[in-house]
Scaffold this motif. Structure first.
Motif, PDB file in Angstrom:
ATOM      1  N   ASN A 157       0.781  -1.263  -0.043  1.00 41.02           N
ATOM      2  CA  ASN A 157       0.034  -0.047  -0.052  1.00 41.02           C
ATOM      3  C   ASN A 157       1.004   1.236  -0.051  1.00 41.02           C
ATOM      4  OD1 ASN A 157      -2.371   1.535   0.186  1.00 41.02           O
ATOM      5  ND2 ASN A 157      -2.471   1.577   2.199  1.00 41.02           N
ATOM      6  N   LEU A 158       1.859   1.294  -0.932  1.00 40.58           N
ATOM      7  CA  LEU A 158       2.799   2.421  -0.840  1.00 40.58           C
ATOM      8  C   LEU A 158       1.966   3.784  -1.601  1.00 40.58           C
ATOM      9  CD1 LEU A 158       6.246   0.774  -1.813  1.00 40.58           C
ATOM     10  CD2 LEU A 158       5.270   1.528   0.373  1.00 40.58           C
ATOM     11  N   ALA A 159       1.106   3.503  -2.054  1.00 43.90           N
ATOM     12  CA  ALA A 159       0.155   4.660  -2.654  1.00 43.90           C
ATOM     13  C   ALA A 159      -0.247   5.448  -1.436  1.00 43.90           C
ATOM     14  CB  ALA A 159      -1.278   4.147  -3.276  1.00 43.90           C
ATOM     15  N   ASP A 160      -0.487   4.812  -0.272  1.00 38.14           N
ATOM     16  CA  ASP A 160      -0.649   5.869   0.784  1.00 38.14           C
ATOM     17  C   ASP A 160       0.434   6.766   1.477  1.00 38.14           C
ATOM     18  OD1 ASP A 160      -1.015   6.779   3.583  1.00 38.14           O
ATOM     19  OD2 ASP A 160      -2.043   4.856   4.084  1.00 38.14           O
ATOM     20  N   PRO A 161       0.550   7.975   1.492  1.00 40.79           N
ATOM     21  CA  PRO A 161       1.773   8.784   1.627  1.00 40.79           C
ATOM     22  C   PRO A 161       2.424   8.388   2.750  1.00 40.79           C
ATOM     23  CG  PRO A 161      -0.147   9.943   0.852  1.00 40.79           C
ATOM     24  CD  PRO A 161      -0.756   8.809   1.160  1.00 40.79           C
ATOM     25  N   THR A 162       1.930   8.054   3.897  1.00 44.35           N
ATOM     26  CA  THR A 162       2.301   7.514   5.180  1.00 44.35           C
ATOM     27  C   THR A 162       3.012   6.379   5.207  1.00 44.35           C
ATOM     28  OG1 THR A 162       0.261   8.414   6.336  1.00 44.35           O
ATOM     29  CG2 THR A 162       1.917   6.817   7.549  1.00 44.35           C
ATOM     30  N   GLN A 163       2.587   5.483   4.113  1.00 42.67           N
ATOM     31  CA  GLN A 163       3.535   4.267   4.053  1.00 42.67           C
ATOM     32  C   GLN A 163       4.631   4.500   3.239  1.00 42.67           C
ATOM     33  OE1 GLN A 163       2.741   1.485   6.039  1.00 42.67           O
ATOM     34  NE2 GLN A 163       1.080   2.945   6.788  1.00 42.67           N
ATOM     35  N   LEU A 164       4.308   5.261   2.347  1.00 43.28           N
ATOM     36  CA  LEU A 164       5.675   5.684   1.348  1.00 43.28           C
ATOM     37  C   LEU A 164       6.590   6.222   2.190  1.00 43.28           C
ATOM     38  CD1 LEU A 164       7.056   5.621  -1.316  1.00 43.28           C
ATOM     39  CD2 LEU A 164       5.467   7.896  -1.812  1.00 43.28           C
ATOM     40  N   ALA A 165       6.275   7.147   3.109  1.00 35.89           N
ATOM     41  CA  ALA A 165       7.236   8.035   3.789  1.00 35.89           C
ATOM     42  C   ALA A 165       8.075   6.962   4.725  1.00 35.89           C
ATOM     43  CB  ALA A 165       6.614   9.111   4.779  1.00 35.89           C
ATOM     44  N   LEU A 166       7.357   5.982   5.467  1.00 34.10           N
ATOM     45  CA  LEU A 166       8.152   5.100   6.256  1.00 34.10           C
ATOM     46  C   LEU A 166       8.914   4.291   5.292  1.00 34.10           C
ATOM     47  CD1 LEU A 166       5.108   3.822   8.318  1.00 34.10           C
ATOM     48  CD2 LEU A 166       6.945   4.957   9.295  1.00 34.10           C
ATOM     49  N   ALA A 167       8.531   3.830   4.166  1.00 35.61           N
ATOM     50  CA  ALA A 167       9.400   2.976   3.365  1.00 35.61           C
ATOM     51  C   ALA A 167      10.744   3.962   2.966  1.00 35.61           C
ATOM     52  CB  ALA A 167       8.620   2.553   2.061  1.00 35.61           C
ATOM     53  N   ASN A 168      10.414   5.368   2.542  1.00 36.52           N
ATOM     54  CA  ASN A 168      11.433   5.922   2.301  1.00 36.52           C
ATOM     55  C   ASN A 168      12.694   6.163   3.242  1.00 36.52           C
ATOM     56  OD1 ASN A 168      10.857   6.556  -0.557  1.00 36.52           O
ATOM     57  ND2 ASN A 168       9.555   8.315   0.058  1.00 36.52           N
ATOM     58  N   THR A 169      11.983   6.088   4.453  1.00 36.69           N
ATOM     59  CA  THR A 169      13.005   6.377   5.659  1.00 36.69           C
ATOM     60  C   THR A 169      13.837   5.194   5.747  1.00 36.69           C
ATOM     61  OG1 THR A 169      11.294   7.654   6.829  1.00 36.69           O
ATOM     62  CG2 THR A 169      12.944   6.668   8.287  1.00 36.69           C
ATOM     63  N   VAL A 170      13.539   3.853   5.702  1.00 36.91           N
ATOM     64  CA  VAL A 170      14.341   2.807   5.434  1.00 36.91           C
ATOM     65  C   VAL A 170      15.045   2.631   4.618  1.00 36.91           C
ATOM     66  CG1 VAL A 170      14.154   0.120   5.618  1.00 36.91           C
ATOM     67  CG2 VAL A 170      12.341   1.397   6.969  1.00 36.91           C
ATOM     68  N   ALA A 171      14.723   3.185   3.263  1.00 38.72           N
ATOM     69  CA  ALA A 171      15.614   3.143   2.078  1.00 38.72           C
ATOM     70  C   ALA A 171      16.863   4.281   2.433  1.00 38.72           C
ATOM     71  CB  ALA A 171      14.944   3.211   0.905  1.00 38.72           C
ATOM     72  N   GLN A 172      16.307   5.201   2.962  1.00 38.46           N
ATOM     73  CA  GLN A 172      17.662   6.200   3.047  1.00 38.46           C
ATOM     74  C   GLN A 172      18.453   5.887   4.228  1.00 38.46           C
ATOM     75  OE1 GLN A 172      18.480   9.283   1.890  1.00 38.46           O
ATOM     76  NE2 GLN A 172      16.789   9.304   0.241  1.00 38.46           N
ATOM     77  N   LYS A 173      17.992   4.937   5.160  1.00 41.31           N
ATOM     78  CA  LYS A 173      18.938   4.857   6.365  1.00 41.31           C
ATOM     79  C   LYS A 173      19.922   3.537   5.995  1.00 41.31           C
ATOM     80  CE  LYS A 173      18.764   2.122  11.050  1.00 41.31           C
ATOM     81  NZ  LYS A 173      17.869   1.618  11.979  1.00 41.31           N
ATOM     82  N   TYR A 174      19.586   2.772   4.787  1.00 37.18           N
ATOM     83  CA  TYR A 174      20.460   1.698   4.687  1.00 37.18           C
ATOM     84  C   TYR A 174      21.087   1.790   3.357  1.00 37.18           C
ATOM     85  CZ  TYR A 174      18.374  -0.824   8.682  1.00 37.18           C
ATOM     86  OH  TYR A 174      18.148  -1.229   9.818  1.00 37.18           O
ATOM     87  N   PHE A 175      20.534   2.456   2.474  1.00 41.23           N
ATOM     88  CA  PHE A 175      21.353   2.835   1.153  1.00 41.23           C
ATOM     89  C   PHE A 175      21.324   4.255   0.734  1.00 41.23           C
ATOM     90  CE2 PHE A 175      18.801  -1.322   1.143  1.00 41.23           C
ATOM     91  CZ  PHE A 175      19.679  -2.049   0.896  1.00 41.23           C
ATOM     92  N   GLY A 176      20.814   5.214   1.349  1.00 35.30           N
ATOM     93  CA  GLY A 176      20.746   6.711   0.822  1.00 35.30           C
ATOM     94  C   GLY A 176      20.099   7.077  -0.193  1.00 35.30           C
ATOM     95  N   VAL A 177      19.147   6.330  -0.298  1.00 38.77           N
ATOM     96  CA  VAL A 177      18.174   6.721  -1.541  1.00 38.77           C
ATOM     97  C   VAL A 177      16.715   6.510  -1.161  1.00 38.77           C
ATOM     98  CG1 VAL A 177      19.790   6.150  -3.179  1.00 38.77           C
ATOM     99  CG2 VAL A 177      18.088   4.347  -2.684  1.00 38.77           C
ATOM    100  N   ASN A 178      15.948   7.299  -1.943  1.00 35.67           N
ATOM    101  CA  ASN A 178      14.346   6.839  -1.615  1.00 35.67           C
ATOM    102  C   ASN A 178      14.019   5.568  -1.974  1.00 35.67           C
ATOM    103  OD1 ASN A 178      13.587   9.296  -0.324  1.00 35.67           O
ATOM    104  ND2 ASN A 178      13.180  10.230  -2.389  1.00 35.67           N
TER     105      ASN A 178
END
Length: 914
Positions: free
Chosen positions: A581-602
């Motif tokens: 459900n990444l169409a949900d802005p809240t869920q996408l924001a959480l996914a971006n946070t994780v991607a930034q933490k481990y890989f430095g990208v969205n």
């Protein structure tokens, strides 16, 4: 016992029981096993002690004298206990000695064991002290067809006739009950501590409960410690030996207020290093001892018709290493059907991963399999207990009224390791923050001597247990628990290894339970003396069992990888992003946070490799988080359950008695939660039939008792495969929809045990007592179609297997015990003595799933002592050897591990009665 203990014996018949206790204990000639225990193997010394007791009694019992040639009148039990002669020069006695008759308390009154129409084993305190046998494992080694099944302080169990071995759960009643000083234990771990200052131990077989205390479905062990007297008493023993072990016991007591108040203080210390070091830190050794215990008792006799015995006992918190005491063996590479075992989750695969090979001083082949222990996060078991009780007796006109009020508690903490020096499991293990047991019992007993003598009573027990099971993970856990595919994906890059480490490091989840068990009962038992030789014993008990339980499973510490959590599990929101459900802005924001933490990208910019690594880490974490559910109440178990006894006995003559016994009992059902769903366990129903005889032969030098038994149990409580409603519902509507099963406590439909037990004591050789006992026991599943699969069948599609016809785990078909005690007078007042005890057990399967790799070979354990001491017991020194021949047969085996035997121990023991 001094004369001050009994001021008007003819008016206080209940006080004579204390005299009988002392005389009966002194005369406990019989060794351990099916009906007798050796109290003191030197019959001459016993006769001397009896003569001394008689002389002391005569001074204060003149009104009892002169009925038989000037000899004091005694109760029936005392007369039955006395040897027939009292030689003056007992130290020089060389003729075969006559056996005395032992007196028991198992039916809550003093009576000759040969007159009790059920199978009872007796082990005396003297026998246990000679070999420093202090725990139930050592005690039951000296009795036939009863065993202590070693686990930890929570999971150990007692079995009789091969029944009851299954590891206890915290909400389950013990199959074999334990009563200590009139207080029944409703929780198996209460009996896991050492016992000391013991007068006598009795083992009764078959359903119990129509006469006293708490009911039990398979048998009961009654432990009686030494009580206060008005005679001054001081004694001690001190043993020192291998592993810097020191075993010390002391007791002191006597009169506080003449004729009114007496006391006894008993203390025990057992400290020593263990047998096997933990190679990670060799200051810690497995099977160490670190016990200190104490008991204080006060006997209050303010009037002729009332006495009270108050006890306070304490075993403070202490630390002992025996969880994780396991040696590993190579896991078989093929299953039972010949299929290849890929060893995907085996230690051999995991320890050969690059992650663990970075440590060059440790390897699977050279360290994990080297018959040693090397564990960084194994912690000692921490246990404690204390309790108090008050036993009040009122002598009425024709009855005795007894009140027993008691409190007992228990605490436990375990922190376990997976078996390596790596940081994998952390802070995992069981925790009993509190277990409280309160009991109240009222008994009314007739004085006997009529056509019918009887006892009836009311019993109430309430126990509350707060238990939790915690699982925690360290920084190496991700590399350990990852599947081969997950590991290969994550270990390919630095970012992946960071993900793998964070996926589990610091994560902890907990499964707490709140268990409340209540038992309320009314009982009664009567002996109907139909004729001089024929007695019929009948008994009935009705117990209202009320059992409740609640449980939950939740994360208590998120650790470093909270952002890798699933979105939700079983409706429980865990804070991770919802990848569907990444169409949900809240869920996408959480996914971006994780991607930034481990890989430095969205998230949307992740490469295929990076996305695969993120998904692998999330799946790894989700697999270990597993099931989650909120607080769930189990269905309350509430039922009225009967216990019954019907036992005629016929005395053919003074030396031979035959009996038949029919017993019925029920073990309470269990209220439990399995994976968030109620899963009640049905009550266990036991029918037991026994026919036997008890005899004294060869001019009273041979006691020989034997019986045939048959026990049938319906709905035997043990580990089974049960329907997993949680996992089934989780997969409902998917392409893999099917029924799922999991291991849990449940019922095996039908169990049967039958066999032969015999025992005897022979004293026809001068200065020597020989005791022997044996059993043939066939305990098997008559019908058990939902047993768990052993590991060698883990690759089959069937959720469970049918083991009907197979013998129960831990049920050896043959067991034999023989003990010999030799004492010979030397010098003017000294005595040479030697004792030996051999306990043989035939092979048995130690694995609950009856794995073909679980067989333990037949073994014999031998204890031996030799020493010299004064005949007045003012000083004695002995060489003591446990496991004389260093038998190394494993205690437990599985398909890739075993628990090693306890090696030989040698010590020197000093004892004295001051």
């Amino acid at each position: 016992m001094s004369s001050s203990h009994r001021r008007k014996p003819l008016q206080r018949p209940f006080k004579l029981s204390r005299i009988v206790t002392a005389v009966g204990a002194t005369l406990s000639l019989m060794g351990t096993n099916a009906l007798y225990a050796a109290d003191d193997p030197n019959i001459s010394e016993l006769q001397a002690e009896i003569a001394r007791l008689k002389q002391a009694l005569e001074k204060s019992q003149q009104e009892l004298a002169a009925q038989k040639g000037g000899q004091p009148t005694t109760t029936t039990e005392t007369q039955a206990a006395q040897p027939t002669e009292q030689p003056q020069q007992v130290a020089q006695e060389e003729e075969p000695a006559e056996l005395g008759r032992i007196v028991v308390r198992s039916r809550n009154k003093l009576e000759a064991l040969q007159d009790v129409p059920v199978s009872i084993s007796v082990v005396s305190g003297k026998e246990l002290e000679r070999f420093q046998a202090r725990d139930l494992g050592s005690i039951t080694q000296r009795a036939a067809n009863v065993s202590w099944n070693q686990g930890n302080a929570r999971t150990s169990s007692l079995s009789i006739r091969g029944l009851g071995k299954q590891a206890q759960t915290d909400s389950m009643d013990p199959s074999v009950g334990v009563t200590v000083d009139d207080v029944s234990y409703g929780y198996n771990p209460l009996s896991s501590f050492d016992f000391y200052d013991i007068e006598q131990v009795e083992v009764a077989r078959g359903p119990q409960g129509t006469l006293k205390g708490k009911n039990s479905s398979i048998g009961a062990i009654t432990i009686t410690t030494r009580r206060p007297t008005f005679e001054s008493q001081q004694n001690y023993s001190l043993a020192m030996g291998d592993n810097n072990r020191v075993i010390a016991n002391a007791a002191i007591g006597g009169t506080v207020i003449e004729n009114v108040l007496a006391w006894r203080g008993s203390f025990a210390v057992d400290k020593g290093e263990g047998y096997y070091p933990n190679n990670y830190n060799r200051d810690f050794r497995f099977m160490n001892k670190d016990n200190v215990s104490g008991r204080v008792q006060f006997l209050f006799t303010p009037t002729e018709n009332f006495d009270a015995l108050v006890r306070l006992e304490l075993t403070p918190k202490h630390e002992e290493y025996y969880n994780g005491w396991t040696f590993f063996t190579p896991t078989p590479t093929r299953y039972a059907n010949g299929a290849v075992n890929t060893l995907g989750t085996d230690a051999s695969t995991r320890l050969n991963r690059r992650w663990f090979l970075q440590r060059s001083d440790y390897s699977y082949q050279n360290d994990y399999l080297d018959n040693s222990v090397n564990q960084n996060d194994q912690r000692p078991l921490v246990t404690s207990t204390w309790g108090t009780s008050a036993v009040l007796n009122w002598q009425l006109e024709n009855h005795i009224l007894t009140s027993i009020t008691a409190y007992k508690n228990f605490s436990f903490q375990a922190r376990n390791d997976e078996g390596t020096p790596f940081d994998i499991t952390k802070n995992g293990g069981g925790l009993v923050t509190r277990h409280d047991q309160i009991s109240q019992e009222f008994r009314l007993s007739s004085n006997g001597g009529e056509f019918v003598d009887y006892q009836t009573g009311l019993y109430f027990l309430s126990s509350r247990n707060n238990y939790s099971s915690r699982t925690g993970f360290g920084s190496d856990a991700g590399a350990w628990f990852a599947s081969t595919a997950q590991y290969n994906t994550l270990d390919a890059t630095g970012e992946g290894r960071y993900l793998m480490q964070n996926a589990l490091s610091g994560l902890e989840y907990n499964i707490p339970q709140d268990i409340h068990n209540k038992s309320t009962a009314v009982y009664g038992q009567a002996n109907w003396h139909l004729s001089e030789p024929l007695t019929l014993t009948t008994g009935l008990r009705l117990t209202l069992e009320d059992r409740s339980n609640s449980s939950e499973r939740s994360i208590v510490n998120q650790g470093y990888g909270a952002d890798l959590n699933p979105y939700s599990v079983n409706g429980v929101l865990l804070g991770g992003y919802d990848a569907s459900n990444l169409a949900d802005p809240t869920q996408l924001a959480l996914a971006n946070t994780v991607a930034q933490k481990y890989f430095g990208v969205n998230y949307s910019s992740l490469s295929t490799t990076q996305l695969a690594q993120l998904n692998a880490a999330r799946a790894l974490r989700a697999n270990q988080i597993g099931i989650q559910y909120g607080k769930t109440e189990a269905e309350t178990f509430r039922k009225l359950q009967p216990t019954a006894l019907f036992s005629p006995s016929y005395k053919f003559n003074e030396n031979i008695t035959g009996y038949v016994s029919l017993q019925y009992g029920e073990k309470a059902g269990i209220a439990q939660v399995v994976n968030g769903y109620d899963n009640q366990v049905k009550p266990e129903k036991t029918k037991s039939f026994e026919v036997g005889f008890k005899s004294i032969l060869l001019d009273n030098t041979l006691t020989l008792n034997s019986n045939l038994f048959l026990t049938d149990i319906k709905d035997y409580q043990q580990a089974v495969m049960i329907y997993d409603e949680y996992t089934t519902n989780l997969n409902r509507g998917t392409s893999t929809e099917q029924l799922y099963y999991t291991s849990g406590t449940g019922n095996a439909a039908k169990v049967r045990a039958y066999g032969l037990e015999f025992d005897g004591v022979y004293s026809g050789i001068p200065h020597t007592t020989i005791r022997f006992a044996g059993a043939y026991n066939n305990a098997y599943y008559k019908e058990f179609k939902n047993a768990g699969k052993p590991p060698e069948e883990a690759n089959t599609s069937d959720p469970y297997r049918d083991v009907s016809g197979e013998n129960l785990p831990g049920a050896a078909k043959f067991s034999f015990n023989i003990g010999a005690d030799y004492r010979y007078p030397v010098f003017s007042n000294a005595e040479f003595h030697s004792s030996i005890n051999l306990a043989y057990t035939s092979k048995y399967n130690s694995d609950v799933t009856l794995s073909s790799y679980g067989w333990v070979d037949a073994y014999t354990r031998t204890d031996f002592s030799i020493g010299l001491g004064r005949r007045d017991r003012k000083f004695d020194v002995s060489l003591l050897v446990k496991n004389l021949f260093d038998d190394d047969t494993a205690q437990i085996r599985t398909w890739n591990s075993y628990v090693p035997a306890i090696p030989r121990w040698i010590g020197i023991m000093f004892t004295s009665d001051l």
